[in-house]
Design a protein around this motif. Structure first.
Motif, PDB file in Angstrom:
ATOM      1  N   PHE A 322      28.801 -65.408 -37.166  1.00 42.77           N
ATOM      2  CA  PHE A 322      27.568 -64.794 -36.672  1.00 42.77           C
ATOM      3  C   PHE A 322      27.480 -63.319 -37.038  1.00 42.77           C
ATOM      4  O   PHE A 322      26.817 -62.539 -36.370  1.00 42.77           O
ATOM      5  N   GLY A 323      28.151 -62.940 -38.082  1.00 39.12           N
ATOM      6  CA  GLY A 323      28.146 -61.558 -38.544  1.00 39.12           C
ATOM      7  C   GLY A 323      28.885 -61.502 -39.867  1.00 39.12           C
ATOM      8  O   GLY A 323      29.355 -62.525 -40.375  1.00 39.12           O
ATOM      9  N   PRO A 324      29.010 -60.331 -40.448  1.00 36.48           N
ATOM     10  CA  PRO A 324      29.709 -60.213 -41.728  1.00 36.48           C
ATOM     11  C   PRO A 324      31.147 -60.731 -41.648  1.00 36.48           C
ATOM     12  O   PRO A 324      31.803 -60.607 -40.617  1.00 36.48           O
ATOM     13  N   ILE A 325      31.608 -61.334 -42.741  1.00 40.62           N
ATOM     14  CA  ILE A 325      33.011 -61.756 -42.838  1.00 40.62           C
ATOM     15  C   ILE A 325      33.826 -60.563 -43.319  1.00 40.62           C
ATOM     16  O   ILE A 325      33.535 -59.984 -44.355  1.00 40.62           O
ATOM     17  N   ASN A 326      34.851 -60.188 -42.545  1.00 44.22           N
ATOM     18  CA  ASN A 326      35.659 -59.015 -42.882  1.00 44.22           C
ATOM     19  C   ASN A 326      36.894 -59.344 -43.700  1.00 44.22           C
ATOM     20  O   ASN A 326      37.425 -58.475 -44.391  1.00 44.22           O
ATOM     21  N   CYS A 327      37.376 -60.586 -43.602  1.00 43.09           N
ATOM     22  CA  CYS A 327      38.599 -60.939 -44.330  1.00 43.09           C
ATOM     23  C   CYS A 327      38.655 -62.440 -44.574  1.00 43.09           C
ATOM     24  O   CYS A 327      38.207 -63.232 -43.744  1.00 43.09           O
ATOM     25  N   VAL A 328      39.189 -62.812 -45.726  1.00 38.64           N
ATOM     26  CA  VAL A 328      39.389 -64.222 -46.079  1.00 38.64           C
ATOM     27  C   VAL A 328      40.799 -64.382 -46.627  1.00 38.64           C
ATOM     28  O   VAL A 328      41.378 -63.439 -47.163  1.00 38.64           O
ATOM     29  N   ALA A 329      41.353 -65.592 -46.479  1.00 38.17           N
ATOM     30  CA  ALA A 329      42.690 -65.879 -47.008  1.00 38.17           C
ATOM     31  C   ALA A 329      42.825 -67.370 -47.257  1.00 38.17           C
ATOM     32  O   ALA A 329      42.415 -68.178 -46.427  1.00 38.17           O
ATOM     33  N   SER A 336      43.356 -75.390 -47.448  1.00 34.30           N
ATOM     34  CA  SER A 336      42.448 -74.847 -46.441  1.00 34.30           C
ATOM     35  C   SER A 336      42.317 -73.339 -46.673  1.00 34.30           C
ATOM     36  O   SER A 336      43.071 -72.754 -47.452  1.00 34.30           O
ATOM     37  N   TYR A 337      41.338 -72.747 -46.010  1.00 31.08           N
ATOM     38  CA  TYR A 337      41.213 -71.293 -46.061  1.00 31.08           C
ATOM     39  C   TYR A 337      40.750 -70.812 -44.696  1.00 31.08           C
ATOM     40  O   TYR A 337      40.206 -71.582 -43.889  1.00 31.08           O
TER      41      TYR A 337
END
Length: 362
Positions: A322-329, A336-337
């Motif tokens: 519900f807002g910007p994504i700050n980090c992904v891995a 999976s991620y």
């Protein structure tokens, strides 16, 4: 399922079929439940927006930190919280775990970098600084740590190196090397292969290699026009991917800093990661957090976006935050991620089996 003859379909129908295929590929699932009805695993352990998430080498644990003082560790398979690391008094900007999951390192806006025992949660070392700690990391051996401090309150940015095998350095709070970065502060950093240097991204869009022995700048690259928000390595450490406010993510050779690929979007990219098993890149971002309330979630574009690493083509999106994504891995096994957002949630998405058979048509 029915076999479609694309020649007999209208363009619109064919496009709908394609979208449905993409939807099936990216339908999240857990290995323990029915893939068709399982939602992504939602980790609710922070009161404020997530700043970084990190898997350990085996991938059974996921560490998360946020703009609250708590660092959490979770079982990645089911989202159960294993424990917390309590001690910071400000926002925690960064987290890292060593190769054998023995120690955890966190850096915070309370002007400290702390070393923890992963299993017990006990604080092993407190390294105090003059300004907020923005990035931190173990080298591959787990013996050397690096962290960078912010340029604020009259203090300039420093990149500090400590050797954990020398208790005197920890006791005296004196790094064996401290490199000043007067031109532009470090916003993200990772260790290069073999622990010989640190690759750092700067506020002005530059990437530098800092030697772990002499502190000198070995190589420079300036491909981004705005701040670099995140740097992550490939599984074999031969490549790094940068995410920038200039609405692009770029792939570089770790050793030479040669620019390889560019992935373009129409919004700032906060984080990007390279799949360990596929030629895929995932990117997360969105508008500036302060501008989110003035637009709908549809316009804000808070999806995680998947690009083909070779063709630079986008082939999928995953909604949820519900807002910007700050980090992904990516999980180390590539099945999976995870993504952490401004909404304070970490979401674990398992890929459908179709994802691994999916090939982009060149």
């Amino acid at each position: 399922s029915s076999v479609f003859n694309r020649a007999q379909l209208s363009t619109r129908t064919a496009y709908c079929v394609f979208l449905r295929q993409i939807e099936i590929i990216f339908r999240p699932y857990s290995a323990h439940t029915n893939p068709a009805i399982m939602k992504p695993i939602l980790l609710q352990g922070h009161e404020r927006s997530i700043t970084q998430i990190k898997y350990n080498r085996e991938g059974d644990l996921l560490f998360s930190v946020a703009k609250d003082p708590i660092a959490n560790v979770w079982y990645s398979v089911n989202g159960e919280r294993l424990g917390t690391y309590n001690g910071h008094t400000g926002a925690v900007w960064c987290v890292d775990v060593d190769w054998d999951t023995k120690n955890v390192l966190t850096g915070s806006a309370d002007n400290s970098c702390r070393l923890w025992d992963c299993e017990t949660g006990k604080q092993l070392a407190l390294l105090e600084t003059s300004s907020a700690v923005r990035t931190c990391g173990f080298d591959f051996s787990g013996n050397i740590i690096m962290f960078s401090t912010d340029k604020q309150m009259g203090y300039q940015c420093f990149l500090n190196y400590f050797d954990l095998r020398d208790p005197q350095q920890i006791e005296d709070n004196q790094p064996y090397m401290s490199v000043p970065c007067s031109e532009s502060k470090i916003t993200s950093a990772v260790w290069g292969p073999l622990g010989e240097f640190v690759i750092a991204g700067h506020e002005n869009g530059e990437i530098n290699q800092f030697s772990a022995k002499s502190g000198e700048v070995l190589k420079k690259a300036k491909e981004h026009t705005k701040q670099i928000n995140d740097i992550q390595s490939s599984v074999d450490l031969t490549m790094v991917i940068t995410a920038s406010k200039d609405c692009t993510a770029k792939l570089f050779d770790s050793a030479t800093l040669d620019h390889i690929k560019t992935f373009k979007t129409e919004r700032p990219v906060n984080s990007s990661a390279i799949s360990p098993i596929m030629d895929h890149v995932v990117m997360g971002g969105g508008q500036e957090a302060m501008e989110v309330t003035t637009t709908s979630t549809r316009i804000g574009k808070f999806e995680a976006r998947f690009f083909h690493a070779a063709y630079e083509e986008e082939f999928g999106r995953v909604k949820g935050h519900f807002g910007p994504i700050n980090c992904v891995a990516f999980h180390p096994d590539g099945k999976s991620y995870s993504s952490g957002g401004e909404d304070g949630y970490v979401r674990i998405h398992y890929f459908d089996p179709h994802y691994f058979d999916f090939e982009l048509e060149a």
